[in-house]
Design an enzyme around this catalytic site. Structure first.
Site, PDB file in Angstrom:
ATOM      1  N   TRP A 217      51.180 104.272 -21.138  1.00  0.00           N
ATOM      2  CA  TRP A 217      52.234 105.284 -21.288  1.00  0.00           C
ATOM      3  C   TRP A 217      53.420 104.974 -20.382  1.00  0.00           C
ATOM      4  O   TRP A 217      54.497 105.542 -20.542  1.00  0.00           O
ATOM      5  CB  TRP A 217      51.691 106.686 -20.963  1.00  0.00           C
ATOM      6  CG  TRP A 217      50.646 107.144 -21.925  1.00  0.00           C
ATOM      7  CD1 TRP A 217      49.322 107.281 -21.661  1.00  0.00           C
ATOM      8  CD2 TRP A 217      50.812 107.510 -23.307  1.00  0.00           C
ATOM      9  NE1 TRP A 217      48.655 107.704 -22.792  1.00  0.00           N
ATOM     10  CE2 TRP A 217      49.545 107.862 -23.812  1.00  0.00           C
ATOM     11  CE3 TRP A 217      51.915 107.583 -24.168  1.00  0.00           C
ATOM     12  CZ2 TRP A 217      49.342 108.263 -25.127  1.00  0.00           C
ATOM     13  CZ3 TRP A 217      51.713 107.982 -25.476  1.00  0.00           C
ATOM     14  CH2 TRP A 217      50.443 108.311 -25.940  1.00  0.00           C
TER      15      TRP A 217
ATOM     16  N   ASP B 176      45.857  90.501 -24.811  1.00  0.00           N
ATOM     17  CA  ASP B 176      47.018  90.455 -23.918  1.00  0.00           C
ATOM     18  C   ASP B 176      47.944  89.299 -24.301  1.00  0.00           C
ATOM     19  O   ASP B 176      47.478  88.246 -24.741  1.00  0.00           O
ATOM     20  CB  ASP B 176      46.506  90.284 -22.480  1.00  0.00           C
ATOM     21  CG  ASP B 176      47.566  90.634 -21.453  1.00  0.00           C
ATOM     22  OD1 ASP B 176      48.620  91.179 -21.836  1.00  0.00           O
ATOM     23  OD2 ASP B 176      47.346  90.352 -20.260  1.00  0.00           O
ATOM     24  N   GLY B 177      49.230  89.520 -24.104  1.00  0.00           N
ATOM     25  CA  GLY B 177      50.187  88.425 -24.273  1.00  0.00           C
ATOM     26  C   GLY B 177      51.156  88.577 -25.441  1.00  0.00           C
ATOM     27  O   GLY B 177      51.915  87.651 -25.727  1.00  0.00           O
TER      28      GLY B 177
ATOM     29  N   HIS C 196      54.062  92.479 -30.932  1.00  0.00           N
ATOM     30  CA  HIS C 196      52.999  93.425 -31.303  1.00  0.00           C
ATOM     31  C   HIS C 196      52.657  93.292 -32.798  1.00  0.00           C
ATOM     32  O   HIS C 196      51.500  93.406 -33.187  1.00  0.00           O
ATOM     33  CB  HIS C 196      53.415  94.862 -30.968  1.00  0.00           C
ATOM     34  CG  HIS C 196      53.540  95.102 -29.486  1.00  0.00           C
ATOM     35  ND1 HIS C 196      52.609  94.652 -28.582  1.00  0.00           N
ATOM     36  CD2 HIS C 196      54.495  95.747 -28.750  1.00  0.00           C
ATOM     37  CE1 HIS C 196      52.979  94.999 -27.349  1.00  0.00           C
ATOM     38  NE2 HIS C 196      54.119  95.647 -27.431  1.00  0.00           N
TER      39      HIS C 196
ATOM     40  N   ARG D 257      39.359  88.025 -22.545  1.00  0.00           N
ATOM     41  CA  ARG D 257      40.743  88.431 -22.296  1.00  0.00           C
ATOM     42  C   ARG D 257      41.643  87.245 -22.600  1.00  0.00           C
ATOM     43  O   ARG D 257      41.400  86.134 -22.126  1.00  0.00           O
ATOM     44  CB  ARG D 257      40.951  88.906 -20.851  1.00  0.00           C
ATOM     45  CG  ARG D 257      42.398  89.354 -20.627  1.00  0.00           C
ATOM     46  CD  ARG D 257      42.652  89.991 -19.297  1.00  0.00           C
ATOM     47  NE  ARG D 257      44.002  90.557 -19.270  1.00  0.00           N
ATOM     48  CZ  ARG D 257      44.365  91.634 -18.616  1.00  0.00           C
ATOM     49  NH1 ARG D 257      43.478  92.287 -17.901  1.00  0.00           N
ATOM     50  NH2 ARG D 257      45.616  92.065 -18.654  1.00  0.00           N
TER      51      ARG D 257
ATOM     52  N   SER E 117      41.437  95.320 -15.961  1.00  0.00           N
ATOM     53  CA  SER E 117      42.452  96.336 -16.250  1.00  0.00           C
ATOM     54  C   SER E 117      41.859  97.655 -16.756  1.00  0.00           C
ATOM     55  O   SER E 117      42.314  98.196 -17.773  1.00  0.00           O
ATOM     56  CB  SER E 117      43.469  95.789 -17.263  1.00  0.00           C
ATOM     57  OG  SER E 117      44.133  94.677 -16.722  1.00  0.00           O
TER      58      SER E 117
ATOM     59  N   GLY F 297      53.836  90.410 -25.567  1.00  0.00           N
ATOM     60  CA  GLY F 297      55.206  90.398 -25.051  1.00  0.00           C
ATOM     61  C   GLY F 297      55.671  88.979 -24.752  1.00  0.00           C
ATOM     62  O   GLY F 297      56.778  88.576 -25.137  1.00  0.00           O
TER      63      GLY F 297
ATOM     64  N   LEU G  24      29.938  95.840 -39.747  1.00  0.00           N
ATOM     65  CA  LEU G  24      30.473  95.657 -38.386  1.00  0.00           C
ATOM     66  C   LEU G  24      31.103  96.975 -37.945  1.00  0.00           C
ATOM     67  O   LEU G  24      31.737  97.659 -38.754  1.00  0.00           O
ATOM     68  CB  LEU G  24      31.518  94.545 -38.366  1.00  0.00           C
ATOM     69  CG  LEU G  24      32.188  94.271 -37.020  1.00  0.00           C
ATOM     70  CD1 LEU G  24      32.467  92.774 -36.832  1.00  0.00           C
ATOM     71  CD2 LEU G  24      33.517  95.023 -36.862  1.00  0.00           C
TER      72      LEU G  24
HETATM   73  C1  FPP Z   1      49.185  93.487 -24.710  1.00  0.00           C
HETATM   74  O1  FPP Z   1      50.288  92.625 -24.755  1.00  0.00           O
HETATM   75  C2  FPP Z   1      49.002  94.207 -25.944  1.00  0.00           C
HETATM   76  C3  FPP Z   1      49.080  95.577 -26.080  1.00  0.00           C
HETATM   77  C4  FPP Z   1      49.373  96.484 -24.965  1.00  0.00           C
HETATM   78  C5  FPP Z   1      48.904  96.244 -27.350  1.00  0.00           C
HETATM   79  C6  FPP Z   1      47.859  95.728 -28.285  1.00  0.00           C
HETATM   80  C7  FPP Z   1      48.288  96.083 -29.631  1.00  0.00           C
HETATM   81  C8  FPP Z   1      48.196  95.305 -30.737  1.00  0.00           C
HETATM   82  C9  FPP Z   1      47.526  93.990 -30.750  1.00  0.00           C
HETATM   83  C10 FPP Z   1      48.810  95.708 -32.006  1.00  0.00           C
HETATM   84  C11 FPP Z   1      48.190  96.763 -32.831  1.00  0.00           C
HETATM   85  C12 FPP Z   1      46.763  97.079 -32.656  1.00  0.00           C
HETATM   86  C13 FPP Z   1      45.917  97.416 -33.668  1.00  0.00           C
HETATM   87  C14 FPP Z   1      44.513  97.842 -33.347  1.00  0.00           C
HETATM   88  C15 FPP Z   1      46.332  97.370 -35.071  1.00  0.00           C
HETATM   89  P1  FPP Z   1      51.480  92.846 -23.756  1.00  0.00           P
HETATM   90  O2  FPP Z   1      52.535  93.611 -24.460  1.00  0.00           O
HETATM   91  O3  FPP Z   1      50.998  93.492 -22.494  1.00  0.00           O
HETATM   92  O4  FPP Z   1      51.923  91.377 -23.498  1.00  0.00           O
HETATM   93  P2  FPP Z   1      52.623  90.790 -22.195  1.00  0.00           P
HETATM   94  O5  FPP Z   1      51.643  90.942 -21.057  1.00  0.00           O
HETATM   95  O6  FPP Z   1      52.856  89.363 -22.564  1.00  0.00           O
HETATM   96  O7  FPP Z   1      53.888  91.566 -21.979  1.00  0.00           O
END
Ligand code: FPP
Length: 250
Positions: free
Chosen positions: A79, A30-31, A47, A198, A206, A33, A141
């Protein structure tokens, strides 16, 4: 692997951490964004940096002797994000797979999927399934990527499958116990979840691995996912090792 299809038969049998370290680690990444926002960058850049952190963390997990690393890459609730962001995430996963597949195979990483990845469209589905196939025999792994995954949906699907067997007269409801139920989950055959991390300071599950986290140690760190690295994983593993796990006993 869909949450409504057969579980991961043939994977390692369940068990406890060996040598004090966790066998099975899961991460809610998470994080991304917020990481981008703090730099005045678009979310897609967060991302992208998050995908690099996946690479770093995977290598660190191999080095630390972790057997299974389960990553929450896309929840069934994701989604609700904008079409642009979903498309960025799909593009990134496809790109990452294409770029990393040989490396994953070389490192002895086996890829498994949980959740209903078929919702991601034929091109990404084809890439994902090819990667699963190519890495099938690897043993160092197991990287489990949760895509379009939700734990409540997974649990409901397991209950539905058992109900169908019972309704057909193939299963006596009195025989449904925790072990039989676990066998219907998408993580069937994998070692018990030992450690769930997390990032980003949020303290929630979540809808991730709700059944599987029953006895897992939970570690919440403030680091935003793109900044998570080998030191972050080591610190979480140290914290795990320092905790006394009683599994309900004394
Ligand atoms: C949460 O951050 C992250 C996600 C919803 C997507 C996770 C995806 C990746 C790490 C990239 C690609 C994955 C692979 C397996 C190659 P957020 O967008 O919710 O962050 P925020 O809470 O700060 O907005």
């Amino acid at each position: 692997m869909s949450s409504s299809s057969a579980p991961n038969e043939g994977a390692t049998s369940a068990g406890r951490a060996r040598g004090g370290g966790p066998r099975h680690v899961a991460i809610i990444m998470d994080g991304n964004g917020r990481w981008a926002e703090r730099r005045g960058l678009p979310r897609a850049a967060g991302h992208r940096a998050g995908a690099e952190a996946v690479r770093t963390t995977l290598k660190a997990a191999v080095k630390a002797g972790v057997e299974v690393l389960t990553l929450y890459a896309f929840s069934s609730e994701n989604w609700r994000r904008s079409e642009d962001e979903i498309s960025d995430l799909k593009g990134l996963m496809g790109y990452y797979l294409e770029r990393e597949l040989d490396e994953l195979a070389r490192e002895g990483v086996r890829l498994l999927l949980i959740g209903d990845h078929r919702a991601f469209g034929p091109q990404l589905v084809e890439r994902l399934e090819r990667a699963v196939e190519k890495t099938r025999a690897n043993e160092r792994l197991t990287l489990v990527v949760a895509l379009n995954y939700g734990a409540r949906g997974e649990i409901a699907a397991a209950a539905r499958r058992l109900a169908v067997q019972a309704a057909a007269g193939d299963l006596d409801p009195a025989q449904i116990d925790e072990e039989r139920f676990s066998h219907q989950l998408t993580t069937a055959g994998l070692p018990e979840l030992d450690l769930l991390i997390r990032t980003s300071g949020e303290k929630r599950l979540s809808n991730f691995l709700l059944w599987q986290s029953a006895y897992a140690e939970l570690v919440f760190v403030d680091t935003l996912w793109p900044d998570f690295d080998e030191a972050g994983l080591s610190a979480a593993i140290d914290e795990f090792a320092g905790r006394q796990r009683r599994f309900g006993g004394r």
